[in-house]
Design an enzyme around this catalytic site. Structure first.
Site, PDB file in Angstrom:
ATOM      1  N   GLU A  90       2.557   0.515  -1.254  1.00 14.80           N
ATOM      2  CA  GLU A  90       2.900  -0.662  -2.391  1.00 14.80           C
ATOM      3  C   GLU A  90       3.880  -0.050  -3.372  1.00 14.80           C
ATOM      4  O   GLU A  90       4.849  -1.006  -3.674  1.00 14.80           O
ATOM      5  CB  GLU A  90       1.881  -1.159  -2.745  1.00 14.80           C
ATOM      6  CG  GLU A  90       2.215  -2.383  -3.833  1.00 14.80           C
ATOM      7  CD  GLU A  90       0.901  -3.236  -4.140  1.00 14.80           C
ATOM      8  OE1 GLU A  90       1.114  -4.153  -5.191  1.00 14.80           O
ATOM      9  OE2 GLU A  90      -0.140  -3.491  -3.586  1.00 14.80           O
ATOM     10  N   ASN A 124      -5.010   6.117  -2.948  1.00  8.75           N
ATOM     11  CA  ASN A 124      -4.872   5.893  -4.543  1.00  8.75           C
ATOM     12  C   ASN A 124      -5.306   7.560  -5.089  1.00  8.75           C
ATOM     13  O   ASN A 124      -4.790   7.904  -6.028  1.00  8.75           O
ATOM     14  CB  ASN A 124      -5.823   4.931  -4.974  1.00  8.75           C
ATOM     15  CG  ASN A 124      -5.578   4.634  -6.390  1.00  8.75           C
ATOM     16  OD1 ASN A 124      -4.596   4.641  -7.077  1.00  8.75           O
ATOM     17  ND2 ASN A 124      -6.648   4.252  -7.115  1.00  8.75           N
TER      18      ASN A 124
END
Length: 289
Positions: A90, A124
């Site tokens: 992203e 992440n």
């Protein structure tokens, strides 16, 4: 066990990690597809909520001059077959919008909703700039939501079990102290020294005000555990006891201290911060949590 856990565990963490490997392939390699940027949408369950504007602008400049080096991992949008949902990448998608790119290189994978969230959490964790508290929260989410153990996470992510266990202990600290770690007012080393403190928030304020080093904090904590007029303890707790305290603290999300008395028994102290934590502890002990 929930259906989310069944779905994830059926695929296996190692299999999901393998599906992330092509993200290191060049953008023009076989398997990468160019799609219009307007057909790519973000993951609504993206665990990373804050994207540093300065870092995004810096990445956008790199993309303008060099293009996207690594393709994004996407899946077909579950509600619109003409769109793609980002599984990993992203930050590159956001920077590409700033750079005004028209197309993005992507690798299309098939992921369920549960697998997509799991992979997003894993990606992440692998980010170099992730702070210790958010990294620990990601581990806890993988364990509580998907049923992974510390051992499985350590093996799949290339981390040591002690690294994961030590970070999970940070989540027993008060929210204010955790926020200071996120804001980089405290380091992970400072936070680890505060896990067993009686008043971690008060000591944390002192660390920030006086700019204390980790060694100074550790010395301060040793002083606080030594009662006036009495000699310092001859020996620290053994490694097994400390590890057990850490594992219980991470599981209960409350500070746990174990003190052996003689050779047969001892005491275990669980410290809760508020009535909500006390209620949760009662539910756990009653088997209704």
């Amino acid at each position: 066990m929930t259906s989310t856990k069944r779905s994830s565990l059926g695929r296996g963490l190692s299999a999901l990690m393998a599906d992330l490997q092509p993200v290191d392939a060049p953008a023009g390699s076989p398997g990468a597809t160019l799609v219009p940027i307007e057909q790519v949408t973000p993951n609504p369950d993206q665990p990373r909520r804050i994207f540093d504007p300065a870092a995004l602008n810096e990445l956008a400049e790199s993309i303008r001059s060099r293009g996207i080096i690594q393709p994004l991992i996407v899946r077909r949008h579950p509600d619109d077959g003409s769109l793609y949902q980002i599984v990993a990448g992203e930050r590159r998608w956001r920077a590409s919008q700033i750079a005004q790119l028209h197309e993005l290189p992507v690798i299309i994978r098939e992921f369920s909703d549960a697998e997509m969230l799991e992979v997003a959490i894993i990606e992440n964790i692998q980010r170099a700039d992730l702070n210790s508290i958010d990294e620990a929260a990601s581990y806890r989410q993988l364990m509580t939501r998907f049923g992974h153990t510390q051992e499985k996470l350590a093996e799949a992510l290339g981390k040591s079990r002690s690294h994961i266990a030590n970070l999970l202990r940070l989540l027993t600290l008060p929210d204010q102290v955790q926020d200071w770690v996120r804001e980089e007012k405290l380091t992970a080393g400072h936070a680890r020294a505060l896990v067993t403190a009686e008043n971690p928030t008060q000591i944390a304020r002192r660390i920030i005000d006086k700019d204390l080093s980790v060694r100074e904090v550790e010395a301060l904590m040793r002083e606080k555990t030594q009662k006036p007029g009495k000699a310092a303890p001859k020996a620290e707790k053994d490694a097994d006891t400390r590890a057990l305290e850490g594992d219980l603290s991470a599981t209960l999300k409350m500070r746990v201290q174990i003190k052996h008395v003689g050779t047969e028994g001892g005491q275990m102290t669980i410290t809760y911060r508020d009535l909500d934590q006390l209620d949760r502890l009662c539910q756990i002990l009653a088997g209704t949590a």
